[in-house]
Design a protein around this motif. Structure first.
Motif, PDB file in Angstrom:
ATOM      1  N   LEU A 115       2.055  -9.382   6.906  1.00 25.96           N
ATOM      2  CA  LEU A 115       0.580  -9.987   6.656  1.00 25.96           C
ATOM      3  C   LEU A 115       0.725 -11.173   5.373  1.00 25.96           C
ATOM      4  CD1 LEU A 115      -2.410  -9.367   7.964  1.00 25.96           C
ATOM      5  CD2 LEU A 115      -2.405  -7.561   5.428  1.00 25.96           C
ATOM      6  N   LEU A 154       6.253   1.858  11.846  1.00 24.12           N
ATOM      7  CA  LEU A 154       6.286   2.598  13.034  1.00 24.12           C
ATOM      8  C   LEU A 154       8.002   3.551  13.802  1.00 24.12           C
ATOM      9  CD1 LEU A 154       3.450   1.718  12.421  1.00 24.12           C
ATOM     10  CD2 LEU A 154       3.570   1.019  14.972  1.00 24.12           C
ATOM     11  N   PRO A 210       6.352  -8.828  17.476  1.00 27.41           N
ATOM     12  CA  PRO A 210       5.166  -7.816  16.142  1.00 27.41           C
ATOM     13  C   PRO A 210       6.864  -6.649  15.225  1.00 27.41           C
ATOM     14  CG  PRO A 210       6.087  -6.662  18.473  1.00 27.41           C
ATOM     15  CD  PRO A 210       5.676  -8.646  18.052  1.00 27.41           C
ATOM     16  N   ASP A 261       4.943  -5.405   8.926  1.00 25.33           N
ATOM     17  CA  ASP A 261       3.477  -4.926   8.773  1.00 25.33           C
ATOM     18  C   ASP A 261       3.949  -3.490   9.161  1.00 25.33           C
ATOM     19  OD1 ASP A 261       1.739  -6.634   7.616  1.00 25.33           O
ATOM     20  OD2 ASP A 261       1.869  -8.212   9.189  1.00 25.33           O
ATOM     21  N   HIS A 262       4.690  -3.338  10.656  1.00 23.33           N
ATOM     22  CA  HIS A 262       5.295  -1.987  12.031  1.00 23.33           C
ATOM     23  C   HIS A 262       5.479  -1.469  10.924  1.00 23.33           C
ATOM     24  CE1 HIS A 262       2.434  -4.547  13.916  1.00 23.33           C
ATOM     25  NE2 HIS A 262       1.551  -3.799  13.929  1.00 23.33           N
ATOM     26  N   CYS A 288      -3.805  -0.872  18.971  1.00 24.29           N
ATOM     27  CA  CYS A 288      -4.296  -0.203  18.149  1.00 24.29           C
ATOM     28  C   CYS A 288      -5.013  -0.508  16.998  1.00 24.29           C
ATOM     29  CB  CYS A 288      -2.769   0.576  17.217  1.00 24.29           C
ATOM     30  SG  CYS A 288      -1.943   1.072  17.816  1.00 24.29           S
ATOM     31  N   HIS A 289      -4.886  -1.805  17.217  1.00 23.82           N
ATOM     32  CA  HIS A 289      -6.255  -2.622  16.308  1.00 23.82           C
ATOM     33  C   HIS A 289      -6.934  -3.255  16.616  1.00 23.82           C
ATOM     34  CE1 HIS A 289      -2.563  -2.693  13.576  1.00 23.82           C
ATOM     35  NE2 HIS A 289      -1.915  -3.322  14.382  1.00 23.82           N
ATOM     36  N   THR A 311       1.433 -12.245  21.630  1.00 22.90           N
ATOM     37  CA  THR A 311       2.317 -12.027  20.970  1.00 22.90           C
ATOM     38  C   THR A 311       3.673 -13.189  21.503  1.00 22.90           C
ATOM     39  OG1 THR A 311       2.909 -10.928  23.627  1.00 22.90           O
ATOM     40  CG2 THR A 311       2.899  -9.180  21.517  1.00 22.90           C
ATOM     41  N   LYS A 322       6.654   3.972  19.641  1.00 27.50           N
ATOM     42  CA  LYS A 322       5.467   4.257  19.495  1.00 27.50           C
ATOM     43  C   LYS A 322       4.488   2.692  19.829  1.00 27.50           C
ATOM     44  CE  LYS A 322       2.401   6.719  16.041  1.00 27.50           C
ATOM     45  NZ  LYS A 322       1.498   7.504  16.391  1.00 27.50           N
ATOM     46  N   CYS A 323       5.522   2.252  19.734  1.00 29.25           N
ATOM     47  CA  CYS A 323       4.912   0.768  20.969  1.00 29.25           C
ATOM     48  C   CYS A 323       5.604   0.481  22.193  1.00 29.25           C
ATOM     49  CB  CYS A 323       4.873  -0.481  20.029  1.00 29.25           C
ATOM     50  SG  CYS A 323       3.624  -1.026  18.693  1.00 29.25           S
ATOM     51  N   SER A 359       2.779  -0.615  24.219  1.00 30.16           N
ATOM     52  CA  SER A 359       1.048  -0.692  23.830  1.00 30.16           C
ATOM     53  C   SER A 359       0.551  -2.735  23.474  1.00 30.16           C
ATOM     54  CB  SER A 359       1.010  -0.122  22.666  1.00 30.16           C
ATOM     55  OG  SER A 359       1.496   1.183  23.283  1.00 30.16           O
ATOM     56  N   THR A 360      -0.419  -2.922  23.477  1.00 28.97           N
ATOM     57  CA  THR A 360      -1.090  -4.576  22.487  1.00 28.97           C
ATOM     58  C   THR A 360      -1.679  -4.040  21.563  1.00 28.97           C
ATOM     59  OG1 THR A 360      -2.866  -3.929  24.203  1.00 28.97           O
ATOM     60  CG2 THR A 360      -1.598  -4.765  25.769  1.00 28.97           C
ATOM     61  N   CYS A 361      -1.138  -5.354  20.950  1.00 27.23           N
ATOM     62  CA  CYS A 361      -2.049  -5.183  19.959  1.00 27.23           C
ATOM     63  C   CYS A 361      -3.358  -4.391  19.899  1.00 27.23           C
ATOM     64  CB  CYS A 361      -2.525  -6.561  19.100  1.00 27.23           C
ATOM     65  SG  CYS A 361      -0.857  -7.740  19.437  1.00 27.23           S
ATOM     66  N   HIS A 374       2.397 -13.511  18.555  1.00 21.41           N
ATOM     67  CA  HIS A 374       3.295 -12.289  16.869  1.00 21.41           C
ATOM     68  C   HIS A 374       4.023 -11.806  17.031  1.00 21.41           C
ATOM     69  CE1 HIS A 374      -0.604 -12.652  13.926  1.00 21.41           C
ATOM     70  NE2 HIS A 374      -1.321 -13.048  15.588  1.00 21.41           N
ATOM     71  N   LYS A 382       0.614  -9.894   1.810  1.00 22.00           N
ATOM     72  CA  LYS A 382       1.903  -8.803   2.113  1.00 22.00           C
ATOM     73  C   LYS A 382       2.706 -10.005   0.642  1.00 22.00           C
ATOM     74  CE  LYS A 382      -0.420  -4.932   2.280  1.00 22.00           C
ATOM     75  NZ  LYS A 382      -0.160  -3.971   4.106  1.00 22.00           N
ATOM     76  N   LYS A 394       0.747  -1.458  -0.087  1.00 26.34           N
ATOM     77  CA  LYS A 394      -0.105  -0.400  -0.030  1.00 26.34           C
ATOM     78  C   LYS A 394       1.393   1.408  -0.195  1.00 26.34           C
ATOM     79  CE  LYS A 394      -2.657  -1.501   2.805  1.00 26.34           C
ATOM     80  NZ  LYS A 394      -3.915  -1.082   4.161  1.00 26.34           N
TER      81      LYS A 394
END
Ligand code: HEC
Ligand code: HEC
Ligand code: HEC
Ligand code: HEC
Ligand code: HEC
Ligand code: HEC
Ligand code: HEC
Length: 324
Positions: A153, A86, A148, A82-83, A115-116, A143, A90-91, A110-112, A146, A156, A26
């Motif tokens: 994705l 960022l 981060p 994906d990040h 933001c999502h 996590t 940010k996290c 931050s946790t998923c 995942h 992608k 994107k």
């Protein structure tokens, strides 16, 4: 057998098939090149310590290099994830700007869901039903699977081999490692050996390279939905060969769906997608090759059978000899 299939198929379809187009990223949403450069310059401050260079060329004396060694992050991998757009901060939003980091910095991460929100609640409902959430309660979180800093994705990644490698690394990283498994397993539970559990599957290791664990261990979903996060109980796992080894394979609506929709738009045809990536016996309509492979497979079975009978006869003979 596999080589033969691949060779035949390669020579048959080599010129007919265009390689699947690489997925387009994107456009950087609302981030200008200048902003991106600033973000990366900020991240470089973290990488100055949290990378191999941070160990070989410490920026400060008296750093706990032994601990730091276990906390390295790969810049190339991060900028392919994906990040990638960022800031680290940010996290890791508070307490990491300076070193020594704040004592409670970790709790501020931050946790998923921060933001999502929407995705995380939809995924969270499926995850709550999964064997891991039910049996391993608080220790198993998003996590656990995942990273981060790494994950990309599936749409992608596009290439099924890359998707399989990424997604299976998550499951095998624990189910194929005594050390990691023991950290999560309930007391006294020993790790079932992954190849033994699946010994009914011919060449299980070849399957781990070509299909995902989640293909068999999650319920089917609509083609436009992401794969379910509900890892089912083992007695509900897929055992039918034909769910993949058939012309109307479920792989088409799962692993290959990103390519399939592209292909459908381009050619109105989906089989070449599977052909281009693996030769899945039965999942194609190349009757000649299927027949050849089935003959080869049959010959192997006959060979095995003959070998087995031979051994039984030999053992009976030996027993007779011993009785004498
Ligand atoms: C001067 C070197 C240095 C810099 C710069 C640095 N770190 Fe660290 N970081 C460390 C060391 C060393 C540790 C190991 C624990 C300790 O000594 O505090 C660590 C630990 C961590 C941890 C694990 C902490 C924990 O509680 O388990 C995280 C997360 C982290 N750093 C993130 C960051 C982020 C994000 C940045 C950039 C904003 C950053 N660090 C910048 C040296 C640094
Ligand atoms: C999308 C959010 C996000 C971004 C962006 C992010 N991190 Fe993290 N990071 C996390 C989370 C969440 C954890 C904790 C993972 C866990 O609990 O195992 C973590 C863990 C870490 C750890 C290890 C802590 C430990 O004890 O294992 C380090 C070091 C770290 N991050 C550094 C970085 C650096 C450097 C960057 C930027 C290049 C970065 N992170 C970007 C979310 C993020
Ligand atoms: C600080 C906010 C933040 C946190 C925390 C965060 N993300 Fe993200 N995530 C983003 C942003 C922003 C994007 C979009 C990046 C872009 O398009 O460049 C994104 C993209 C993604 C994507 C790709 C989605 C797409 O359509 O491209 C996935 C998957 C994802 N994140 C999963 C996670 C998971 C899993 C966690 C928890 C471990 C997490 N994120 C934590 C902000 C965050
Ligand atoms: C047991 C491991 C595991 C756990 C736990 C897990 N995930 Fe995932 N997740 C995966 C795998 C594997 C994929 C890749 C699926 C795919 O390629 O479509 C994925 C994909 C995703 C995606 C992308 C979906 C898409 O659009 O294709 C998001 C978003 C996501 N996970 C969020 C979460 C959140 C939020 C949590 C916690 C509630 C979570 N995951 C817990 C393994 C896990
Ligand atoms: C960090 C470790 C870890 C990861 C990652 C992980 N698992 Fe597990 N899994 C476990 C443990 C521990 C158990 C045993 C739970 C129990 O018996 O109470 C388990 C149990 C299972 C079971 C058995 C369920 C049953 O009915 O007995 C299946 C199936 C399974 N996992 C599949 C997966 C798949 C597929 C993935 C990847 C998407 C995955 N796991 C990722 C640790 C993990
Ligand atoms: C072709 C489908 C298929 C694939 C691919 C597959 N599994 Fe399974 N798996 C099954 C079936 C069916 C069972 C139940 C077997 C039985 O009970 O005899 C099972 C059982 C399990 C169990 C339960 C073990 C136990 O007895 O407690 C675990 C854990 C597991 N699988 C993990 C994985 C992991 C990790 C992967 C990926 C590397 C994977 N599976 C790939 C079909 C599959
Ligand atoms: C989840 C989908 C899936 C299921 C279920 C599945 N397979 Fe496969 N199988 C594949 C794929 C994909 C390949 C292609 C591997 C490759 O590219 O080399 C494959 C390859 C094979 C091969 C060739 C192995 C080799 O050495 O190259 C045989 C034989 C096979 N499968 C038999 C079976 C049998 C028998 C079953 C049922 C017990 C079964 N498969 C279930 C997806 C599946």
């Amino acid at each position: 057998m596999k080589r033969l299939g691949r060779f035949l198929i390669a020579s048959l379809v080599l010129s007919a098939l265009a390689a699947p187009a690489a997925a387009q990223d994107k456009p950087a949403a609302l981030i200008s090149p200048e902003q991106l450069a600033r973000i990366r310059a900020g991240n470089d401050e973290c990488f100055a310590c949290h990378s191999p260079a941070g160990i070989t060329h410490p920026t400060k004396p008296d750093l706990d290099l032994k601990r730091l060694r276990g906390l390295l992050r790969d810049a190339d991998a991060f900028y392919g994830s994906d990040h990638q757009r960022l800031s680290c901060t940010k996290c890791h939003n508070e307490g990491y700007d300076e070193h020594p980091h704040a004592a409670d910095a970790r709790e501020m991460t931050s946790t998923c869901a921060d933001c999502h929100d929407k995705t995380a609640s939809a995924v969270g409902k499926q995850f709550d039903q999964s064997v891991h959430a039910r049996n391993l309660a608080d220790t198993f979180t998003c996590t656990t699977c995942h990273d981060p800093h790494l994950m990309r994705l599936a749409a992608k990644l596009a290439d099924p081999h890359k998707i399989v490698a990424q997604d299976n690394r998550v499951c095998l990283g624990c189910h194929d490692s005594d050390e990691t498994f023991a950290k999560f397993a309930p007391e006294k539970k020993t790790r079932p050996l992954i190849d033994e559990i699946h010994d009914w599957l011919p060449n299980a290791r070849a399957h781990w390279q070509a299909v995902r664990c989640v293909e068999c261990h999650t319920p089917a979903v609509a083609t436009n939905e992401p794969i379910s996060h509900q890892i089912l109980d083992k007695n509900k796992a897929e055992k039918k060969c034909v769910s993949c080894h058939s012309a109307d394979s479920s792989l088409k609506t799962r692993l290959y769906r990103h390519l399939v929709s592209e292909e459908h738009q381009r050619l109105g045809f989906a089989n070449s997608v599977i052909l281009a990536n693996s030769y899945v016996v039965g999942a194609t309509r190349h009757v000649l090759i299927d027949t050849l492979l089935m003959i080869a497979f049959g010959a192997m079975l006959v060979g095995l059978l003959a070998h087995g009978i031979g051994r039984i006869v030999a053992r009976l003979r030996q027993r007779k000899n011993n009785e004498r």
